[in-house]
Design a protein around this motif. Structure first.
Motif, PDB file in Angstrom:
ATOM      1  N   THR A 462      -0.331  18.151  -3.852  1.00 27.95           N
ATOM      2  CA  THR A 462      -0.431  18.223  -4.565  1.00 27.95           C
ATOM      3  C   THR A 462      -0.821  16.530  -4.890  1.00 27.95           C
ATOM      4  O   THR A 462      -1.349  16.055  -4.070  1.00 27.95           O
ATOM      5  CB  THR A 462       0.571  17.993  -6.018  1.00 27.95           C
ATOM      6  OG1 THR A 462       0.626  17.962  -7.566  1.00 27.95           O
ATOM      7  CG2 THR A 462       1.731  17.760  -5.368  1.00 27.95           C
ATOM      8  N   PHE A 463      -1.358  16.276  -6.087  1.00 28.25           N
ATOM      9  CA  PHE A 463      -1.219  14.616  -6.086  1.00 28.25           C
ATOM     10  C   PHE A 463      -0.202  13.784  -5.540  1.00 28.25           C
ATOM     11  O   PHE A 463       0.942  14.209  -5.416  1.00 28.25           O
ATOM     12  CB  PHE A 463      -1.224  13.905  -7.350  1.00 28.25           C
ATOM     13  CG  PHE A 463      -1.936  12.506  -7.789  1.00 28.25           C
ATOM     14  CD1 PHE A 463      -2.875  12.175  -7.287  1.00 28.25           C
ATOM     15  CD2 PHE A 463      -1.199  11.679  -7.626  1.00 28.25           C
ATOM     16  CE1 PHE A 463      -3.457  11.303  -8.106  1.00 28.25           C
ATOM     17  CE2 PHE A 463      -1.321  10.637  -7.136  1.00 28.25           C
ATOM     18  CZ  PHE A 463      -2.611  10.298  -7.620  1.00 28.25           C
ATOM     19  N   SER A 464      -0.934  13.160  -4.317  1.00 32.39           N
ATOM     20  CA  SER A 464       0.423  12.249  -4.369  1.00 32.39           C
ATOM     21  C   SER A 464      -0.861  11.716  -2.701  1.00 32.39           C
ATOM     22  O   SER A 464      -1.706  11.193  -2.283  1.00 32.39           O
ATOM     23  CB  SER A 464       1.263  13.302  -2.941  1.00 32.39           C
ATOM     24  OG  SER A 464       0.507  13.343  -1.813  1.00 32.39           O
ATOM     25  N   GLU A 465       0.416  10.192  -2.469  1.00 32.33           N
ATOM     26  CA  GLU A 465       0.245   9.101  -1.265  1.00 32.33           C
ATOM     27  C   GLU A 465       0.396   9.450  -0.272  1.00 32.33           C
ATOM     28  O   GLU A 465      -0.318   9.256   1.004  1.00 32.33           O
ATOM     29  CB  GLU A 465       0.618   7.436  -1.825  1.00 32.33           C
ATOM     30  CG  GLU A 465       0.530   7.111  -0.628  1.00 32.33           C
ATOM     31  CD  GLU A 465      -0.919   6.506  -0.381  1.00 32.33           C
ATOM     32  OE1 GLU A 465      -1.335   6.064   0.347  1.00 32.33           O
ATOM     33  OE2 GLU A 465      -1.501   6.511  -1.863  1.00 32.33           O
ATOM     34  N   GLY A 491     -12.558   3.246 -12.552  1.00 32.01           N
ATOM     35  CA  GLY A 491     -11.564   2.339 -11.402  1.00 32.01           C
ATOM     36  C   GLY A 491     -10.816   3.150 -11.346  1.00 32.01           C
ATOM     37  O   GLY A 491     -10.209   3.946 -13.119  1.00 32.01           O
ATOM     38  N   TYR A 492      -9.165   2.932 -10.577  1.00 29.09           N
ATOM     39  CA  TYR A 492      -7.780   3.431 -11.085  1.00 29.09           C
ATOM     40  C   TYR A 492      -6.766   2.579 -10.102  1.00 29.09           C
ATOM     41  O   TYR A 492      -7.330   1.342  -9.430  1.00 29.09           O
ATOM     42  CB  TYR A 492      -8.056   4.601 -10.319  1.00 29.09           C
ATOM     43  CG  TYR A 492      -7.815   5.023  -8.610  1.00 29.09           C
ATOM     44  CD1 TYR A 492      -7.107   4.732  -8.103  1.00 29.09           C
ATOM     45  CD2 TYR A 492      -9.162   6.048  -8.107  1.00 29.09           C
ATOM     46  CE1 TYR A 492      -7.452   4.699  -6.741  1.00 29.09           C
ATOM     47  CE2 TYR A 492      -9.065   5.660  -6.835  1.00 29.09           C
ATOM     48  CZ  TYR A 492      -8.323   5.398  -6.585  1.00 29.09           C
ATOM     49  OH  TYR A 492      -8.002   5.615  -4.525  1.00 29.09           O
ATOM     50  N   ALA A 493      -5.978   2.318 -10.343  1.00 27.27           N
ATOM     51  CA  ALA A 493      -4.852   1.453  -9.642  1.00 27.27           C
ATOM     52  C   ALA A 493      -3.539   2.866  -9.424  1.00 27.27           C
ATOM     53  O   ALA A 493      -3.069   3.323 -10.276  1.00 27.27           O
ATOM     54  CB  ALA A 493      -4.598   1.098  -9.578  1.00 27.27           C
ATOM     55  N   ASP A 494      -2.944   2.008  -7.814  1.00 27.62           N
ATOM     56  CA  ASP A 494      -1.566   3.162  -7.260  1.00 27.62           C
ATOM     57  C   ASP A 494      -0.771   2.438  -6.810  1.00 27.62           C
ATOM     58  O   ASP A 494      -0.717   1.997  -6.204  1.00 27.62           O
ATOM     59  CB  ASP A 494      -2.595   4.438  -6.735  1.00 27.62           C
ATOM     60  CG  ASP A 494      -0.511   6.036  -6.932  1.00 27.62           C
ATOM     61  OD1 ASP A 494      -0.909   6.355  -7.904  1.00 27.62           O
ATOM     62  OD2 ASP A 494      -1.067   6.428  -5.304  1.00 27.62           O
ATOM     63  N   ILE A 495       0.669   2.981  -7.875  1.00 24.89           N
ATOM     64  CA  ILE A 495       1.880   2.242  -7.402  1.00 24.89           C
ATOM     65  C   ILE A 495       2.509   3.261  -6.707  1.00 24.89           C
ATOM     66  O   ILE A 495       2.818   3.710  -7.168  1.00 24.89           O
ATOM     67  CB  ILE A 495       2.205   1.381  -7.693  1.00 24.89           C
ATOM     68  CG1 ILE A 495       1.635   0.401  -8.115  1.00 24.89           C
ATOM     69  CG2 ILE A 495       3.625   0.784  -7.293  1.00 24.89           C
ATOM     70  CD1 ILE A 495       2.270  -0.601  -9.292  1.00 24.89           C
ATOM     71  N   ALA A 496       2.791   3.743  -4.847  1.00 27.82           N
ATOM     72  CA  ALA A 496       3.978   4.322  -5.374  1.00 27.82           C
ATOM     73  C   ALA A 496       5.296   3.921  -4.239  1.00 27.82           C
ATOM     74  O   ALA A 496       5.157   2.670  -3.454  1.00 27.82           O
ATOM     75  CB  ALA A 496       2.972   5.276  -3.908  1.00 27.82           C
ATOM     76  N   ALA A 511       3.859   1.502  -1.373  1.00 33.97           N
ATOM     77  CA  ALA A 511       1.930   1.745  -0.928  1.00 33.97           C
ATOM     78  C   ALA A 511       1.788   1.787  -1.981  1.00 33.97           C
ATOM     79  O   ALA A 511       1.841   1.566  -3.226  1.00 33.97           O
ATOM     80  CB  ALA A 511       1.805   3.344  -0.623  1.00 33.97           C
ATOM     81  N   PHE A 512      -0.083   0.625  -2.051  1.00 33.81           N
ATOM     82  CA  PHE A 512      -0.412   0.168  -3.200  1.00 33.81           C
ATOM     83  C   PHE A 512      -2.038   0.985  -3.292  1.00 33.81           C
ATOM     84  O   PHE A 512      -2.445   0.762  -1.072  1.00 33.81           O
ATOM     85  CB  PHE A 512      -0.546  -1.003  -3.613  1.00 33.81           C
ATOM     86  CG  PHE A 512      -1.379  -1.874  -4.830  1.00 33.81           C
ATOM     87  CD1 PHE A 512      -1.254  -1.452  -6.111  1.00 33.81           C
ATOM     88  CD2 PHE A 512      -2.828  -2.408  -4.272  1.00 33.81           C
ATOM     89  CE1 PHE A 512      -1.963  -1.801  -7.095  1.00 33.81           C
ATOM     90  CE2 PHE A 512      -3.615  -2.973  -5.635  1.00 33.81           C
ATOM     91  CZ  PHE A 512      -3.493  -2.098  -7.327  1.00 33.81           C
ATOM     92  N   ASP A 513      -2.614   1.506  -3.935  1.00 36.04           N
ATOM     93  CA  ASP A 513      -4.038   1.945  -3.841  1.00 36.04           C
ATOM     94  C   ASP A 513      -4.984   2.081  -5.187  1.00 36.04           C
ATOM     95  O   ASP A 513      -4.502   1.947  -6.233  1.00 36.04           O
ATOM     96  CB  ASP A 513      -4.310   3.477  -3.401  1.00 36.04           C
ATOM     97  CG  ASP A 513      -5.678   3.615  -2.577  1.00 36.04           C
ATOM     98  OD1 ASP A 513      -6.157   3.242  -2.567  1.00 36.04           O
ATOM     99  OD2 ASP A 513      -5.505   4.987  -2.630  1.00 36.04           O
ATOM    100  N   SER A 514      -6.392   0.728  -5.015  1.00 38.57           N
ATOM    101  CA  SER A 514      -7.285   0.629  -5.950  1.00 38.57           C
ATOM    102  C   SER A 514      -8.478   1.014  -5.116  1.00 38.57           C
ATOM    103  O   SER A 514      -8.327   0.702  -4.323  1.00 38.57           O
ATOM    104  CB  SER A 514      -6.480  -0.430  -6.418  1.00 38.57           C
ATOM    105  OG  SER A 514      -6.730  -1.573  -5.722  1.00 38.57           O
ATOM    106  N   MET A 515      -9.615   1.346  -6.545  1.00 40.06           N
ATOM    107  CA  MET A 515     -10.481   1.319  -6.474  1.00 40.06           C
ATOM    108  C   MET A 515     -10.952   1.519  -7.698  1.00 40.06           C
ATOM    109  O   MET A 515     -11.068   1.693  -8.888  1.00 40.06           O
ATOM    110  CB  MET A 515     -10.941   2.563  -6.069  1.00 40.06           C
ATOM    111  CG  MET A 515     -12.275   3.200  -5.613  1.00 40.06           C
ATOM    112  SD  MET A 515     -13.740   3.990  -6.252  1.00 40.06           S
ATOM    113  CE  MET A 515     -12.642   5.372  -7.190  1.00 40.06           C
ATOM    114  N   VAL A 516     -12.717   0.665  -7.223  1.00 38.20           N
ATOM    115  CA  VAL A 516     -13.944   0.384  -8.338  1.00 38.20           C
ATOM    116  C   VAL A 516     -15.043   0.429  -8.015  1.00 38.20           C
ATOM    117  O   VAL A 516     -15.189   0.705  -7.015  1.00 38.20           O
ATOM    118  CB  VAL A 516     -14.005  -1.116  -8.579  1.00 38.20           C
ATOM    119  CG1 VAL A 516     -14.547  -1.532  -7.662  1.00 38.20           C
ATOM    120  CG2 VAL A 516     -14.593  -1.382 -10.152  1.00 38.20           C
ATOM    121  N   SER A 517     -15.633   1.623  -9.022  1.00 41.42           N
ATOM    122  CA  SER A 517     -17.203   2.079  -8.537  1.00 41.42           C
ATOM    123  C   SER A 517     -17.892   1.997  -9.781  1.00 41.42           C
ATOM    124  O   SER A 517     -17.970   2.110 -10.903  1.00 41.42           O
ATOM    125  CB  SER A 517     -17.118   3.642  -8.280  1.00 41.42           C
ATOM    126  OG  SER A 517     -17.137   4.064  -9.413  1.00 41.42           O
TER     127      SER A 517
END
Length: 691
Positions: A462-465, A491-496, A511-517
């Motif tokens: 499933t969805f996970s870091e 774009g998105y931002a994800d904090i785990a 953990a932190f993950d982000s993206m912009v397109s």
């Protein structure tokens, strides 16, 4: 028809040439010549209006998907649909849910459009559905067609046998080098080859058989008396009255959000944004060459009442495993499928696994609710080594069970879905998504997950870091804005948070993950930019504290659309920061030309990275049903050429020659895979016969 204007495309090679002069003025002459050649290679190239679906998927997806095991399954699913497109005018909701890049709202809007305005005369009408972004429309054009609406009735067996389509594919990979294991260590020759036969009649029936052999595996010798190392077989019928799906042989399953079982494809972060967190149920045949991620037996879905689906499944199969020193218990379950050495052959099919379960799903209007339960058992107890702290709560024992409830609601603007699960672990896991179409141009999505560090399911995906649904809590927020048919920004931002120690993190970590397109399509041109930033805590060198490992990745490309030619210039950059900096980049030029039945494609790229941490990825045209995304690190050049000949309606021949030259080493890889030279050349040949 658009005019071919080679001079209009010079902006792209000028970008590469400028970069070469700026960054490598003092570089060795060889490197400067290569970069200038790359720029000149792009001059005068134009691009055809249509692309391979893999290219659109590459542009829509993110780097994390390339590293995900399920990406190969995702690729196989879409390869099948590309060869057997569905009629969008007769496609049911379940049919559209088979396309993993569509969300609930897009599916709802497609069906509402056809209901309101009648059947589509052409796929150009997809532009009228505002919730579809440019890439989703292009992918739909690859997997669907706008056909008539015939009277619906299940075909007779006579018609299926008379009008069904047959396909035979054979492929081989020939390396022009020897690995260390080819000389001493591997029990088979260095060539890789496979074949597949498939029969299908529309969406109603299909059957298939395939055989696959990896390089180094014995063929009709050395404990492999059956010839090919891996065989797969399947039979499936769909839409037979109350029997929605019956699948026998080897297959894959997905229910809910994947907390209990999903050996189909995963929910990557970019994919979650484009599909707005859609979940769904599926039974798919296992037609790929992957030998580690399938079930074997049977699965069936029946509809006893309108809106009520009941699915039951059973599986028994031999599995590869590393046994403990006692030889009577399993330390690790293996899924790579390699059987090249005596050690690997000794682990082949040395254990077995039995699985049984069911799913009950009820749909009413936009609401749905479902329950999934399964039980799995091994012939030997699973006893993983737990000396490392992060392994403390790995599953252990002979038998395991899980049960979950999934739920959701979908409308034109609002969509909600989730799943909550538990099992013999006596712990809880839950994942929930909420998406909202704020305007016709702006959509928002939020995802929350909580996976107890004690929770486990042997088939979850499933969805996970992290790598599985265990020991993680997090919040994901994303947005997609499409103010016009030419422009999209998302774009998105994800904090785990990981409360229990993870691999390479000996304490609770974050953990932190982000993206912009951004994508822009002004007429015949297409421009794309993506930037991704990740940071994740890891043990420092002394293992006395946690430090963030930071990763930056960027991609920029441009294309121009003509009539017969294709051209695309791409630049990738990667920066990894942990105990020092590791920087890498790659510039790639792709071009192609189509003349009647012949297609010629070429790729040329230069890459320069500090090490594996700053590796870069690229896509290049290849053979059918093969993952054509490759990673590069170090310094070197990559060049490849492909010929694709469609000889009438029945025959297709593809040949691809790919060469990678490294400038920073005198050997490639290590161990049995080591090649004692700085160049690697492979020839791929594939033949397909349809009748």
């Amino acid at each position: 028809m658009a005019k071919e204007k080679g001079t209009n495309f010079t902006i792209i090679p000028i970008f590469i040439y400028t970069f070469a002069l700026r960054e490598h003025t003092r570089a060795p002459m060889r490197k400067r010549i290569l970069l200038i050649a790359l720029a000149l290679f792009a001059l005068g190239c134009m691009a055809q209006g249509t692309k391979n679906w893999e290219e659109y998927l590459n542009e829509l997806s993110d780097m994390e998907d390339m590293d995900n095991v399920s990406w190969e399954q995702y690729h196989d699913i879409l390869a099948e649909y590309a060869e057997q497109p569905m009629n969008i005018n007769t496609a049911t909701r379940e049919d559209l849910e088979r396309l993993p890049f569509l969300g609930n709202q897009q599916i709802e809007d497609i069906q509402a459009y056809i209901y309101q305005y009648g059947k589509m005369e052409s796929l150009g009408e997809l532009a009228m559905i505002r919730s579809l972004n440019w890439y989703q429309r292009k992918l739909l054009e690859c997997f669907t067609y706008a056909g008539g609406v015939p009277q619906r009735s299940y075909p007779t067996l006579k018609n299926i046998l008379r009008h069904g389509k047959h396909e035979v594919v054979a492929a081989a990979k020939i390396p022009f080098y020897n690995r260390k294991g080819d000389i001493e260590g591997y029990r088979g020759y260095k060539y890789k080859h496979w074949w597949r036969y498939k029969f299908h009649y529309g969406d109603y029936a299909q059957a298939g058989l395939l055989g696959s052999q990896d390089a180094g595996e014995p063929f009709f010798s050395n404990a492999n008396n059956l010839g090919y190392d891996f065989y797969s077989f399947y039979f499936q019928v769909r839409k037979l009255g109350a029997l929605k799906n019956l699948t026998l042989g080897r297959y894959r399953l997905r229910f809910g959000m994947g907390l209990v079982i999903n050996n189909d494809f995963g929910l990557g972060k970019t994919n979650t944004l484009t599909t707005l967190g859609r979940n769904g149920n599926a039974i798919r045949v296992h037609s790929s060459r992957s030998s580690g991620n399938f079930l074997q037996g049977g699965a069936a879905t029946v509809t006893p009442l309108k809106g009520l689906d009941l699915t039951a499944f059973f599986s028994y199969r031999k599995i590869d495993a590393t046994l403990n020193s006692d030889g009577q218990s399993i330390a690790t379950i293996l899924t790579d499928g390699y059987h090249r050495t005596d050690t690997e052959l000794a682990k082949k099919a040395n254990s077995s696994q039995t699985l049984a379960g069911a799913n009950l799903n009820y749909t009413l209007g936009g609401f749905h609710v479902g329950v999934t339960g399964l039980y799995t058992k091994f012939d030997k107890p699973l006893l993983p080594k737990k000396t490392s702290l992060y392994r403390r709560y790995y599953p252990e024992g002979n038998g395991f069970w899980n049960v979950s409830a999934d739920y959701g609601y979908a409308s034109h603007r609002l969509s909600f879905s989730g799943e909550t699960a538990t099992g013999d672990c006596k712990a809880l896991a839950t994942i929930n998504t909420l998406s909202y179409l704020l305007t016709e141009e702006l959509s928002l999505v939020a995802l929350q997950r909580f996976f107890s560090y004690k929770y486990y399911s042997l088939f979850s995906n499933t969805f996970s870091e992290g790598s599985d649904a265990q020991d993680e809590s997090g919040i994901y927020l994303g947005a997609s804005w499409t103010p016009s048919s030419k422009f999209n920004l998302m774009g998105y931002a994800d904090i785990a948070y990981f409360p229990w120690p993870k691999y390479m993190a000996s304490a609770s970590s974050h953990a932190f993950d982000s993206m912009v397109s951004a994508t822009y399509h002004p007429g015949d041109f297409s421009f794309f930019f993506r930037y991704r930033y990740k940071m994740k805590e890891r043990d420092n060198a002394d293992k006395t504290a946690l430090e963030y490992r930071k990763e930056h990745r960027a991609r920029l490309f441009a294309t121009y659309a003509g009539t017969r030619f294709t051209a695309k210039t791409q630049y990738d950059a990667s920066l990894s920061q942990f105990d020092g900096n590791s920087f890498g980049w790659m510039a790639t030029q792709q071009m192609g030309y189509t003349y009647r039945w012949l297609r010629v494609d070429g790729t040329f790229g230069y890459f320069h990275t500090a090490d594996y941490a700053s590796r870069v990825y690229t896509y290049e045209a290849g053979t059918l049903y093969t993952l054509n995304f490759t990673s590069f690190y170090g310094e070197g050049i990559r060049y490849a050429a492909r010929l694709r000949a469609e000889l009438g309606e029945h025959w297709l021949i593809i040949a691809k020659l790919g060469i990678t030259d490294y400038f920073d080493r005198d050997h490639i890889s290590s161990g049995y895979q080591q090649i004692n030279q700085s160049s690697q050349t492979d020839l791929d040949i594939q033949v397909r016969w349809k009748f």
